[in-house]
Design an enzyme around this catalytic site. Sequence first.
Site, PDB file in Angstrom:
ATOM      1  N   ASP A   1      39.467  40.353  35.977  1.00  0.00           N
ATOM      2  CA  ASP A   1      40.279  39.288  36.902  1.00  0.00           C
ATOM      3  C   ASP A   1      39.618  38.652  38.090  1.00  0.00           C
ATOM      4  OD1 ASP A   1      43.567  39.238  37.058  1.00  0.00           O
ATOM      5  OD2 ASP A   1      42.635  38.168  38.781  1.00  0.00           O
TER       6      ASP A   1
ATOM      7  N   GLY B   1      56.467  36.329  37.595  1.00  0.00           N
ATOM      8  CA  GLY B   1      55.239  36.226  38.547  1.00  0.00           C
ATOM      9  C   GLY B   1      54.153  35.840  37.438  1.00  0.00           C
TER      10      GLY B   1
ATOM     11  N   HIS C   1      48.797  38.294  28.226  1.00  0.00           N
ATOM     12  CA  HIS C   1      47.436  39.227  28.862  1.00  0.00           C
ATOM     13  C   HIS C   1      48.125  40.541  29.286  1.00  0.00           C
ATOM     14  CE1 HIS C   1      48.918  36.418  32.072  1.00  0.00           C
ATOM     15  NE2 HIS C   1      48.657  37.369  32.777  1.00  0.00           N
TER      16      HIS C   1
ATOM     17  N   HIS D   1      47.491  43.260  32.317  1.00  0.00           N
ATOM     18  CA  HIS D   1      46.602  43.829  33.370  1.00  0.00           C
ATOM     19  C   HIS D   1      46.249  45.113  33.085  1.00  0.00           C
ATOM     20  CE1 HIS D   1      47.668  40.123  35.910  1.00  0.00           C
ATOM     21  NE2 HIS D   1      48.489  40.001  35.036  1.00  0.00           N
TER      22      HIS D   1
HETATM   23  P1  AMP Z   1      49.782  36.576  35.646  1.00  0.00           P
HETATM   24  O1  AMP Z   1      50.191  36.016  37.093  1.00  0.00           O
HETATM   25  O2  AMP Z   1      50.479  37.876  34.960  1.00  0.00           O
HETATM   26  O3  AMP Z   1      49.929  35.550  34.678  1.00  0.00           O
HETATM   27  O4  AMP Z   1      48.367  36.960  35.681  1.00  0.00           O
HETATM   28  C1  AMP Z   1      47.256  35.932  35.570  1.00  0.00           C
HETATM   29  C2  AMP Z   1      45.968  36.403  36.234  1.00  0.00           C
HETATM   30  O5  AMP Z   1      44.829  35.798  35.658  1.00  0.00           O
HETATM   31  C3  AMP Z   1      46.082  36.672  37.813  1.00  0.00           C
HETATM   32  O6  AMP Z   1      45.812  37.950  38.141  1.00  0.00           O
HETATM   33  C4  AMP Z   1      44.717  35.655  38.052  1.00  0.00           C
HETATM   34  O7  AMP Z   1      44.003  36.038  39.285  1.00  0.00           O
HETATM   35  C5  AMP Z   1      44.132  35.768  36.498  1.00  0.00           C
HETATM   36  N1  AMP Z   1      42.873  34.718  36.622  1.00  0.00           N
HETATM   37  C6  AMP Z   1      43.372  33.352  36.696  1.00  0.00           C
HETATM   38  N2  AMP Z   1      42.428  32.496  36.407  1.00  0.00           N
HETATM   39  C7  AMP Z   1      41.144  33.364  36.058  1.00  0.00           C
HETATM   40  C8  AMP Z   1      39.912  33.328  35.595  1.00  0.00           C
HETATM   41  N3  AMP Z   1      39.211  31.954  35.439  1.00  0.00           N
HETATM   42  N4  AMP Z   1      39.096  34.433  35.349  1.00  0.00           N
HETATM   43  C9  AMP Z   1      39.578  35.499  35.274  1.00  0.00           C
HETATM   44  N5  AMP Z   1      41.081  35.715  35.819  1.00  0.00           N
HETATM   45  C10 AMP Z   1      41.661  34.588  36.230  1.00  0.00           C
END
Ligand code: AMP
Length: 117
Positions: A34, A96, A103, A105
């Site tokens: 992340d 959120g 995805h 986490h």
């Molecule tokens: P969510 O808020 O559950 O949709 O999680 C999306 C996640 O993607 C967040 O934790 C962001 O920090 C992460 N994120 C956004 N852009 C990128 C990127 N380019 N590379 C890696 N992680 C990312």
Amino acid sequence: MTERDPDCLFCGIVAGDIPADLVHEDDEVIAFRDIAPRAPTHVLVIPRRHIADAQALTDADAPVLANLFAVVRRVADEAGLERGYRVVTNVGPESGQTVFHLHFHLLGGRPMAWPPG
Ligand code: AMP
């Protein structure tokens, strides 16, 4: 359901158009760190195919879902998370969710509070 959504950030990572710190890739799943880690280990495990979120999964997605969790286990093993870890998937704006490509986490390496905020 399309293979790639041209407006999707994570589809861009799958395609290699957007750089990412990959920790796993196979025919249907990739995992990468992340960009804004919330724990010492914070990896996102995603299907290559565009699926908006867990609510969009169908019975036909059972194989890819099994593979996603196999990758979660593998990454957790490789990160040495034998004390435990958390797997989170946000579904929809109120949860959120900010990236609308399924995805998981994988968070670990520190104690976790419950309930999450
Ligand atoms: P969510 O808020 O559950 O949709 O999680 C999306 C996640 O993607 C967040 O934790 C962001 O920090 C992460 N994120 C956004 N852009 C990128 C990127 N380019 N590379 C890696 N992680 C990312």
